[in-house]
Scaffold this active site. Structure first.
Site, short mmCIF file in Angstrom:
data_model
loop_
_atom_site.label_atom_id
_atom_site.label_comp_id
_atom_site.label_asym_id
_atom_site.label_seq_id
_atom_site.Cartn_x
_atom_site.Cartn_y
_atom_site.Cartn_z
N ASP A 80 -12.42 -10.08 -0.99
CA ASP A 80 -13.69 -10.18 -0.27
C ASP A 80 -14.69 -9.26 -0.96
O ASP A 80 -14.31 -8.32 -1.65
CB ASP A 80 -13.57 -9.92 1.25
CG ASP A 80 -12.95 -8.59 1.63
OD1 ASP A 80 -12.77 -7.72 0.76
OD2 ASP A 80 -12.64 -8.43 2.83
N HIS B 226 -10.68 -5.80 -2.58
CA HIS B 226 -11.76 -5.62 -1.61
C HIS B 226 -12.90 -4.95 -2.34
O HIS B 226 -12.81 -3.77 -2.68
CB HIS B 226 -11.29 -4.73 -0.46
CG HIS B 226 -10.18 -5.33 0.35
ND1 HIS B 226 -10.36 -6.43 1.16
CD2 HIS B 226 -8.87 -4.98 0.47
CE1 HIS B 226 -9.21 -6.73 1.75
NE2 HIS B 226 -8.29 -5.87 1.34
N GLU C 23 0.80 -1.24 0.00
CA GLU C 23 0.00 0.00 0.00
C GLU C 23 0.83 1.28 0.00
O GLU C 23 0.57 2.20 0.76
CB GLU C 23 -0.96 -0.02 1.19
CG GLU C 23 -1.89 -1.21 1.16
CD GLU C 23 -2.81 -1.30 2.37
OE1 GLU C 23 -2.74 -0.44 3.26
OE2 GLU C 23 -3.61 -2.26 2.41
N ASN D 145 2.09 -5.15 -3.16
CA ASN D 145 0.68 -5.46 -2.89
C ASN D 145 -0.09 -4.17 -2.60
O ASN D 145 0.39 -3.31 -1.85
CB ASN D 145 0.64 -6.37 -1.65
CG ASN D 145 -0.71 -6.99 -1.38
OD1 ASN D 145 -1.28 -7.64 -2.25
ND2 ASN D 145 -1.25 -6.79 -0.17
N GLU E 229 -6.40 -10.50 -1.31
CA GLU E 229 -7.24 -10.31 -0.11
C GLU E 229 -8.71 -10.24 -0.52
O GLU E 229 -9.48 -9.42 -0.01
CB GLU E 229 -6.85 -9.01 0.62
CG GLU E 229 -5.41 -8.98 1.08
CD GLU E 229 -5.01 -7.69 1.80
OE1 GLU E 229 -5.90 -6.95 2.28
OE2 GLU E 229 -3.81 -7.41 1.87
#
Ligand code: G2I
Length: 457
Positions: A280, A249, A171, A213, A278
């Site tokens: 979701d 996300h 990030e 990432n 990740e």
């Protein structure tokens, strides 16, 4: 980058193949060789991990280590998933609570669980502006840079050989339209903090894939353009980077982008692997299920999208549990999103190639140490093999103008000034996985100062 593929077809993927082979042996139907082929082609996978393995991919989840004492949780984990990522246990605050004092117990527990169950491990994360230990707050400049590099080196060394891929930096790009870096204490140590972290990680664990990432980079937008430009630049300059993770996300306001697949593909075209790291999706029912299926299909359409990780197991395990974003409900029951994901995996797609295009930096690394005096120098170069080992290598470097090579040992050179390459001689052509060999040269003028690149020959 053969080291990446070697890993995929080698030790880290072996447990999957063993599992596929064991089922038919147990039923005693036919010979192993025949049934492995049948398992791959004729039967649909009944778990996420088995379904993903049909195209050479893993299916992983974030794991909170304190839940490993919950048998329902572990039951689903072991049944469905072939890769794990530590949700918090490998972050800087968790692993180095006081300067240069490392605590690995929780991370180690996860890695041991993964190894005992044939799963790979994605390390998360070595350098991030969040979840830093308190003691970094008073540091800046060189002191912070050195603390960060020491952290990367120590943690990557501790887990050396046991990590499939590291999220080396997490990030680091800003949201919004700038396409630039996020302001942070690490960024304020200088723009080159990211490449410094990657170089330190490569030196510490040459066998791990090294990834950048981030979130909100899933489609083409100013932020993903910024990451793209960085990866392109790293590739051009030989900074060791093997992969880019897309957190993915998704919410009602930030749905699966229509150019998700195209975006993954453009990164792959730069010579890196990509992974969904990740995943979701906020919501429920068929809308949520459709989004999961779309995300899975995007990855499966890209041959070097090598795996998918969801950000937890049951909705109640999510740190955003009110968004019910995962594949299992709080009782561990499969949701429509689970079925859609499994079906999308079983529908197949591109197969992860057994060998990936040569990119050079993954096969081996070269580090140079120079002893110089007025008018001359001696350089000693260490060649370290990646996890596939080497049967021949070549190191390229550039000498400053006016410098000339006058003598070389343990290698054969082409050229004596400017761009010079050094090839193995017969007795040091073969270098085992992770092992090293040394050669040297003497010259007049100033010694090399830039990066040396190493490739398989
Ligand atoms: O969607 C959140 C993720 C965004 N990308 C990077 C991931 O590392 C991040 O994960 C989350 C964890 O799932 C949370 O568990 O990162 C959060 C922190 O940024 C984690 O939350 C923290 C809480 O904020 C702390 O109060 C708590 O002590 O979890 C800690 C351990 O439970």
């Amino acid at each position: 980058m053969t080291h990446v593929s070697a890993r995929d077809s080698g030790r880290r993927a072996t447990p999957l193949r063993l599992r596929a082979a064991l089922v038919p042996i147990a039923t005693g139907l036919v010979t192993v060789a025949t049934t492995v082929a049948l398992a791959a082609s004729a039967s649909a996978g009944t778990t996420l991990g088995a379904a993903a393995a049909q195209t050479g991919r893993y299916f992983g989840t974030a794991v909170a280590v304190n839940r490993l004492s919950d048998s329902a949780y572990v039951g689903i984990l072991n049944r469905e998933f072939t890769s794990v990522t530590a949700e918090n246990e490998m972050k800087w605050d968790a692993t180095e609570p006081s300067p240069n004092q490392f605590t690995y117990a929780s991370g180690d527990r996860l890695v041991s669980h993964a190894e005992a169950n044939g799963m790979r491990v994605r390390g998360h994360t070595l350098a991030w502006h969040q979840q830093q230990p308190r003691w970094t707050a008073v540091l800046s400049g060189t002191a912070l840079r050195n603390a960060m590099l020491n952290h990367v080196t120590q943690v990557a060394t501790h887990y050396r050989g046991r990590i499939d891929a590291w999220n080396v930096v997490n990030e680091a790009f800003a949201d919004g339209g700038s396409g630039g870096r996020r302001d942070s204490n690490l960024q304020r140590t200088g723009d080159d903090w990211i490449e410094a972290a990657f170089r330190a990680a490569r030196a510490a664990d040459p066998g791990a894939k090294l990834c950048y990432n981030d979130y909100n980079t899933d489609g083409q937008n100013p932020k993903s353009n910024g990451v793209y430009a960085m990866v392109q630049d790293f590739k051009a300059r030989g900074v060791p980077i093997d992969c880019v993770g897309f957190q993915s996300h998704f919410t009602a306001r930030s749905p699966v982008p229509s150019d998700y697949q195209a975006n993954l593909q453009r990164f792959v075209d730069l010579g890196v692997e990509v992974q969904i790291t990740e995943l979701d999706v906020e919501g429920s029912g068929s809308a949520q299920a459709d989004s999961y299926a779309r995300a899975v299909r995007a990855c499966l359409a890209v041959s070097r999208c090598t795996g998918i990780t969801v950000s937890g197991i049951r909705d109640t395990d999510s740190w955003r549990s009110s968004a019910t974003p995962l594949l299992f409900d709080g009782n561990g029951t499969k949701k429509p999103a689970y079925t859609a994901t499994l079906d999308a995996l079983n529908a197949g797609g591109t197969t992860v190639p057994p060998t990936t295009p040569p990119a050079g930096d993954g096969d081996c690394a070269a580090s140079v140490s120079v002893n110089s005096w007025s008018g001359g120098f001696v350089a000693t170069v260490t060649v370290t093999a990646g996890p596939a080992g080497l049967n021949g290598w070549v190191v390229n470097l550039t000498l400053p103008s006016g410098a000339t090579v006058t003598n070389v040992w343990s290698a054969q050179n082409t050229g004596t000034s400017g761009d010079v390459s050094f090839r193995n001689v017969s007795y040091n052509s073969s270098v085992g996985a992770g092992a090293g060999t040394e050669f040297g040269f003497q010259g007049t003028g100033n010694g090399p100062t830039g990066t040396a690149t190493c490739a398989r020959a």
